[in-house]
Design an enzyme around this catalytic site. Sequence first.
Site, PDB file in Angstrom:
ATOM      1  N   ASN A   1       0.864  -1.179   0.000  1.00  0.00           N
ATOM      2  CA  ASN A   1       0.000   0.000   0.000  1.00  0.00           C
ATOM      3  C   ASN A   1       0.902   1.230   0.000  1.00  0.00           C
ATOM      4  O   ASN A   1       1.399   1.646   1.039  1.00  0.00           O
ATOM      5  CB  ASN A   1      -0.896  -0.014   1.241  1.00  0.00           C
ATOM      6  CG  ASN A   1      -1.934   1.097   1.230  1.00  0.00           C
ATOM      7  OD1 ASN A   1      -1.817   2.069   0.496  1.00  0.00           O
ATOM      8  ND2 ASN A   1      -2.941   0.957   2.068  1.00  0.00           N
TER       9      ASN A   1
ATOM     10  N   ARG B   1      -2.082  -1.963  -3.891  1.00  0.00           N
ATOM     11  CA  ARG B   1      -3.211  -1.035  -3.891  1.00  0.00           C
ATOM     12  C   ARG B   1      -2.950   0.050  -4.936  1.00  0.00           C
ATOM     13  O   ARG B   1      -1.866   0.639  -4.986  1.00  0.00           O
ATOM     14  CB  ARG B   1      -3.351  -0.382  -2.519  1.00  0.00           C
ATOM     15  CG  ARG B   1      -4.407   0.713  -2.474  1.00  0.00           C
ATOM     16  CD  ARG B   1      -4.060   1.751  -1.430  1.00  0.00           C
ATOM     17  NE  ARG B   1      -5.026   2.837  -1.386  1.00  0.00           N
ATOM     18  CZ  ARG B   1      -4.762   4.042  -0.890  1.00  0.00           C
ATOM     19  NH1 ARG B   1      -3.569   4.308  -0.414  1.00  0.00           N
ATOM     20  NH2 ARG B   1      -5.693   4.980  -0.875  1.00  0.00           N
TER      21      ARG B   1
ATOM     22  N   HIS C   1     -11.276   4.707  -1.600  1.00  0.00           N
ATOM     23  CA  HIS C   1     -11.416   3.840  -0.417  1.00  0.00           C
ATOM     24  C   HIS C   1     -12.331   2.646  -0.672  1.00  0.00           C
ATOM     25  O   HIS C   1     -12.893   2.059   0.253  1.00  0.00           O
ATOM     26  CB  HIS C   1     -11.975   4.627   0.794  1.00  0.00           C
ATOM     27  CG  HIS C   1     -11.197   5.847   1.138  1.00  0.00           C
ATOM     28  ND1 HIS C   1     -11.795   7.081   1.290  1.00  0.00           N
ATOM     29  CD2 HIS C   1      -9.879   6.048   1.341  1.00  0.00           C
ATOM     30  CE1 HIS C   1     -10.877   7.987   1.585  1.00  0.00           C
ATOM     31  NE2 HIS C   1      -9.696   7.381   1.630  1.00  0.00           N
TER      32      HIS C   1
ATOM     33  N   ARG D   1      -8.220  18.624   3.253  1.00  0.00           N
ATOM     34  CA  ARG D   1      -8.942  18.838   2.000  1.00  0.00           C
ATOM     35  C   ARG D   1     -10.285  19.500   2.270  1.00  0.00           C
ATOM     36  O   ARG D   1     -10.958  19.190   3.251  1.00  0.00           O
ATOM     37  CB  ARG D   1      -9.171  17.506   1.276  1.00  0.00           C
ATOM     38  CG  ARG D   1      -7.894  16.800   0.864  1.00  0.00           C
ATOM     39  CD  ARG D   1      -8.227  15.444   0.273  1.00  0.00           C
ATOM     40  NE  ARG D   1      -7.026  14.657   0.022  1.00  0.00           N
ATOM     41  CZ  ARG D   1      -6.948  13.344   0.156  1.00  0.00           C
ATOM     42  NH1 ARG D   1      -8.010  12.659   0.554  1.00  0.00           N
ATOM     43  NH2 ARG D   1      -5.833  12.703  -0.104  1.00  0.00           N
TER      44      ARG D   1
ATOM     45  N   GLU E   1      -7.662  -3.325   4.494  1.00  0.00           N
ATOM     46  CA  GLU E   1      -7.446  -3.312   3.051  1.00  0.00           C
ATOM     47  C   GLU E   1      -6.356  -4.302   2.644  1.00  0.00           C
ATOM     48  O   GLU E   1      -6.448  -4.935   1.583  1.00  0.00           O
ATOM     49  CB  GLU E   1      -7.073  -1.890   2.607  1.00  0.00           C
ATOM     50  CG  GLU E   1      -8.208  -0.892   2.787  1.00  0.00           C
ATOM     51  CD  GLU E   1      -7.741   0.545   2.755  1.00  0.00           C
ATOM     52  OE1 GLU E   1      -8.130   1.265   1.821  1.00  0.00           O
ATOM     53  OE2 GLU E   1      -6.983   0.943   3.657  1.00  0.00           O
TER      54      GLU E   1
END
Length: 398
Positions: free
Chosen positions: A8, A89, A178, A239, A384
Site C-alpha cells: 500500500n 493497492r 477507499h 482537504r 485493506e
Amino acid sequence: MSKVISVNSGSSSLKFQLFDMPSETVIASGQAERIGLDIGAFTLKYNGEKMTDTLPIPDHKKAVDILLKSLVDNGIVESLEEIKGAGHRIVQGGAYFSGSVIVDDDVVEKVDELAELAPLHNHAHLVCYKAFKEALPHVGHVFVFDTAFHQTMTPESYLFPVPYDWYTQYKIRRYGAHGTSHWYVNRRAAELMGKNVDDLNMITCHLGNGASITAIKGGKCVNTSMGLTPLGGIMMGTRSGDIDPTVVFYMMKRLECTPDEMDTFLNKRSGMLGVSGISSDARDIQAAVEQGNERAQLTVDLYTNRVVNVVGGYYAQLGHTDAIVFTAGLGENDAFTRERILKHLEESMGLSIDYELNGKIHGAECLISKPDSKIAVYVIPTNEELVIARDTVRLLGL
C-alpha cells in the site's frame, strides 16, 4: 501454504503486510515513511517486536529494497523465493477496472494514463510495482483498485451536471476512493449480523485524514461522496471537500494565484486544518475544544454537519438502511466524532446508541447501537491489506 505480500504505497510512504495464506496470518508488517525527504524512517514488526530505523529513503525504489532486505536479514524469510505473490493497492483505476486484475503491460499502461487523476498516488504505485517486479521476478502481481467497488454506480450517481462531452472526451465523472475499505467493512458487518450481504443496505463511513462515505445496496455501491479525485466529498483533514466552484475563481483572482497554488490551498491547507488553524489531527482539535477554543468548536461542528448531510441523503436514496459502519482512523478511534454524528442522526433515523460503550471503543470491532435501534451501528476496523492478499491468492491461483 503461500507467502503473499500486500503493498500500500502513498505519495511519500510505503506500507506492507506479509501474509501466510490461506491462514491469513500476518507474518510481518511495516512501513517506510518520509520517502523523498532528507531523513526517512523504516519500521518493521514481527514476532511481537517492533524495529525502527532512520535513514535516507530517496525514492520508492529504495524503500522497496530496504523492505525486502529487512525480511531476509531478520530471518522472516530465508530467501525472497518464499514470496509467491504480490498485491498492490492502486488509488485510481478509472472506468477501466471493476475488480482486481493480474498485472500485464496493458494494465500498467492504463494505470499510467490515469495518473493525471491521482498524480501523487498512481505514479508512486507504478514505481513500487516496478521495483517489486525487478526484485521478485518469479512472482505474479495483482492490482487492487480503490475505485473498483464504485463502478456499480449508475449514471445519475456518477455523472456531474456539466457539458456531457466533458465526460465522453475527458472522462470527467465521479470515481470515488477507499473502495477496498468500504467493500471489506460492508462484508464484515454482514457477517457480524449473520445475514447475507445481498439482502442488506448499508452506509459505510471511512473517516480518516482522507474520508469518504458510501451507500451500499445489496453489496453494491450505489453512491459515494468522493468525486473525480480524493478532493471531493466531505470535509477532511486538509482537504476542503465539496465547495461552490465560484470560490475557486474568485479567490484565484483575489490572491493572484496559479492553478497549482489553488490546488495546494484546497488539498493541503483546507479542511480541519484550514478552519481550525490548529491542526489536521482531530485529537489536537478535540483538545482545543475542551479548552474552549471557538474555532476548534466550529471545526467539529462543520465536520459533523457535512457528514450528517451525506449520510442523511444516502439514507433517503437507499429507501431503508440496515446498518451504519464507522471505519478508518477517525471512524475506528475517535468516540467524540462518532457521538457528534450519531446524535444528529438519532431522531430522523430512529437510532438508539449506547454512548457509554461508544466512549470505550478505540480501534476495536463493536456493535454500539442498542437492541431497540432501528438501524444497527458498528465500529469495524478496516483491513485493506487482507483484501489485497485474498485477491492476490484468488487471481494467481495460489
